[in-house]
Design a protein around this motif. Structure first.
Motif, PDB file in Angstrom:
ATOM      1  N   GLU A  96       0.996  -1.405  -0.132  1.00 57.27           N
ATOM      2  CA  GLU A  96       0.110   0.090   0.082  1.00 57.27           C
ATOM      3  C   GLU A  96       1.007   1.185  -0.017  1.00 57.27           C
ATOM      4  OE1 GLU A  96      -2.803  -0.023   2.608  1.00 57.27           O
ATOM      5  OE2 GLU A  96      -3.610  -2.044   3.081  1.00 57.27           O
ATOM      6  N   ASP A  97       2.203   1.232   0.686  1.00 56.94           N
ATOM      7  CA  ASP A  97       3.022   2.354   0.509  1.00 56.94           C
ATOM      8  C   ASP A  97       3.634   2.421  -0.912  1.00 56.94           C
ATOM      9  OD1 ASP A  97       4.619   0.412   1.133  1.00 56.94           O
ATOM     10  OD2 ASP A  97       5.796   1.274   2.879  1.00 56.94           O
ATOM     11  N   GLY A  98       3.102   1.681  -1.777  1.00 56.29           N
ATOM     12  CA  GLY A  98       4.129   2.097  -3.055  1.00 56.29           C
ATOM     13  C   GLY A  98       5.173   1.166  -3.249  1.00 56.29           C
ATOM     14  N   THR A  99       5.971   0.488  -1.488  1.00 56.79           N
ATOM     15  CA  THR A  99       7.161  -0.234  -1.939  1.00 56.79           C
ATOM     16  C   THR A  99       6.883  -1.907  -2.410  1.00 56.79           C
ATOM     17  OG1 THR A  99       6.572  -1.357   0.140  1.00 56.79           O
ATOM     18  CG2 THR A  99       8.381   0.575   0.218  1.00 56.79           C
ATOM     19  N   ILE A 100       7.985  -2.209  -2.982  1.00 58.17           N
ATOM     20  CA  ILE A 100       7.685  -3.336  -4.023  1.00 58.17           C
ATOM     21  C   ILE A 100       8.996  -4.942  -2.863  1.00 58.17           C
ATOM     22  CG2 ILE A 100       9.505  -2.904  -6.072  1.00 58.17           C
ATOM     23  CD1 ILE A 100       7.645  -4.726  -7.655  1.00 58.17           C
ATOM     24  N   ALA A 101       8.145  -6.155  -3.459  1.00 58.86           N
ATOM     25  CA  ALA A 101       8.948  -6.341  -2.517  1.00 58.86           C
ATOM     26  C   ALA A 101       9.207  -8.032  -3.763  1.00 58.86           C
ATOM     27  CB  ALA A 101       8.811  -7.490  -1.476  1.00 58.86           C
ATOM     28  N   ILE A 102       9.471  -8.119  -4.261  1.00 63.30           N
ATOM     29  CA  ILE A 102      10.005  -9.817  -4.999  1.00 63.30           C
ATOM     30  C   ILE A 102      10.428 -10.283  -4.279  1.00 63.30           C
ATOM     31  CG2 ILE A 102      11.152 -10.255  -7.265  1.00 63.30           C
ATOM     32  CD1 ILE A 102      10.993  -7.272  -8.600  1.00 63.30           C
ATOM     33  N   SER A 103      10.291 -11.827  -4.133  1.00 60.86           N
ATOM     34  CA  SER A 103      11.044 -13.069  -3.901  1.00 60.86           C
ATOM     35  C   SER A 103      10.524 -13.762  -4.716  1.00 60.86           C
ATOM     36  CB  SER A 103      10.234 -13.328  -2.169  1.00 60.86           C
ATOM     37  OG  SER A 103       9.148 -13.531  -2.220  1.00 60.86           O
ATOM     38  N   ASN A 104      11.439 -15.298  -4.153  1.00 61.51           N
ATOM     39  CA  ASN A 104      11.249 -16.596  -4.275  1.00 61.51           C
ATOM     40  C   ASN A 104      11.677 -16.908  -6.083  1.00 61.51           C
ATOM     41  OD1 ASN A 104      10.129 -16.984  -1.680  1.00 61.51           O
ATOM     42  ND2 ASN A 104       8.232 -17.174  -2.891  1.00 61.51           N
ATOM     43  N   ILE A 105      13.038 -16.247  -6.105  1.00 65.81           N
ATOM     44  CA  ILE A 105      13.300 -16.483  -7.923  1.00 65.81           C
ATOM     45  C   ILE A 105      13.525 -17.895  -7.467  1.00 65.81           C
ATOM     46  CG2 ILE A 105      14.650 -15.379  -9.136  1.00 65.81           C
ATOM     47  CD1 ILE A 105      13.927 -12.876  -8.259  1.00 65.81           C
ATOM     48  N   GLU A 123      19.522 -10.745  -7.827  1.00 62.73           N
ATOM     49  CA  GLU A 123      19.982 -10.155  -6.566  1.00 62.73           C
ATOM     50  C   GLU A 123      19.441  -8.662  -7.060  1.00 62.73           C
ATOM     51  OE1 GLU A 123      24.339  -9.801  -6.104  1.00 62.73           O
ATOM     52  OE2 GLU A 123      24.562 -12.437  -6.181  1.00 62.73           O
ATOM     53  N   VAL A 124      19.934  -8.738  -7.829  1.00 62.46           N
ATOM     54  CA  VAL A 124      18.976  -5.843  -7.935  1.00 62.46           C
ATOM     55  C   VAL A 124      17.431  -7.333  -7.919  1.00 62.46           C
ATOM     56  CG1 VAL A 124      18.190  -4.798  -9.418  1.00 62.46           C
ATOM     57  CG2 VAL A 124      20.759  -5.474  -8.848  1.00 62.46           C
ATOM     58  N   LEU A 125      16.490  -7.767  -8.199  1.00 62.60           N
ATOM     59  CA  LEU A 125      15.167  -8.621  -8.082  1.00 62.60           C
ATOM     60  C   LEU A 125      14.677  -8.190  -6.371  1.00 62.60           C
ATOM     61  CD1 LEU A 125      14.514 -10.166 -11.359  1.00 62.60           C
ATOM     62  CD2 LEU A 125      13.992  -7.748 -10.886  1.00 62.60           C
ATOM     63  N   GLN A 126      15.603  -9.752  -5.950  1.00 66.45           N
ATOM     64  CA  GLN A 126      15.470  -9.728  -4.752  1.00 66.45           C
ATOM     65  C   GLN A 126      15.404  -8.005  -3.706  1.00 66.45           C
ATOM     66  OE1 GLN A 126      15.941 -14.166  -4.749  1.00 66.45           O
ATOM     67  NE2 GLN A 126      17.601 -12.855  -4.220  1.00 66.45           N
ATOM     68  N   GLY A 127      16.447  -7.681  -4.030  1.00 58.39           N
ATOM     69  CA  GLY A 127      16.944  -6.002  -3.277  1.00 58.39           C
ATOM     70  C   GLY A 127      16.088  -4.958  -3.771  1.00 58.39           C
TER      71      GLY A 127
END
Length: 154
Positions: A96-105, A123-127
């Motif tokens: 909701e705050d506009g941040t993104i989380a990318i995981s389980n790649i 690493e960039v995607l997950q970070g």
């Protein structure tokens, strides 16, 4: 004595208030001219995002396997793409705050040239913590607001 203390305190308060500068007219205009654009999932969907820069450097492709890394956001919070040689998939969540989380790649494990680009892209995607989309350019930033990747919409 009380009168001297009162005068002394009044001088300190007056000088503290006087030292606060109000923003000038130019500063106010700059702040007003660039409204904060709320980015949503719809800005990411329906596009294949082609990696252009990684950690501030342009992508250098292997001449024997010149496939550019790509990223695709899907409606069901899944993402997929190609790291340059190996295919991958994962999960993303826009909060909701506009941040993104990318995981389980997870990716295929073919032996390819340019594996360092694939590792760095993963690493960039997950970070990634924040992102911006403007004029067909997706910019990913880490938790220090450092630009870590730039991708263009295809």
């Amino acid at each position: 004595m009380k009168k001297n203390i009162f005068i002394f305190l009044a001088v300190i308060v007056a000088s503290a208030c006087a030292s606060r500068e109000k923003p000038g007219r130019e500063e106010q205009q700059v702040a007003e001219e660039k409204p904060v654009k709320q980015v949503s999932v719809s800005d990411l969907l329906g596009k294949e995002w082609s990696l252009q820069e990684l950690n501030g450097a342009p992508i250098v492709l292997d001449p024997n396997f010149p496939k550019k890394p790509v990223l695709v956001f899907e409606k069901d919070d899944n993402l997929s793409g190609n790291l340059g040689c190996n295919g991958f998939g994962g999960v993303y969540k826009i909060k909701e705050d506009g941040t993104i989380a990318i995981s389980n790649i997870l990716s295929t494990q073919m032996a390819c040239a340019n594996l360092e680009v694939e590792k760095a892209f993963t690493e960039v995607l997950q970070g990634a913590k924040t992102f911006e989309v403007e004029n067909g350019l997706l910019t990913l930033k880490d938790d220090n607001q450092k630009v870590t990747a730039k991708l263009t919409a295809q």
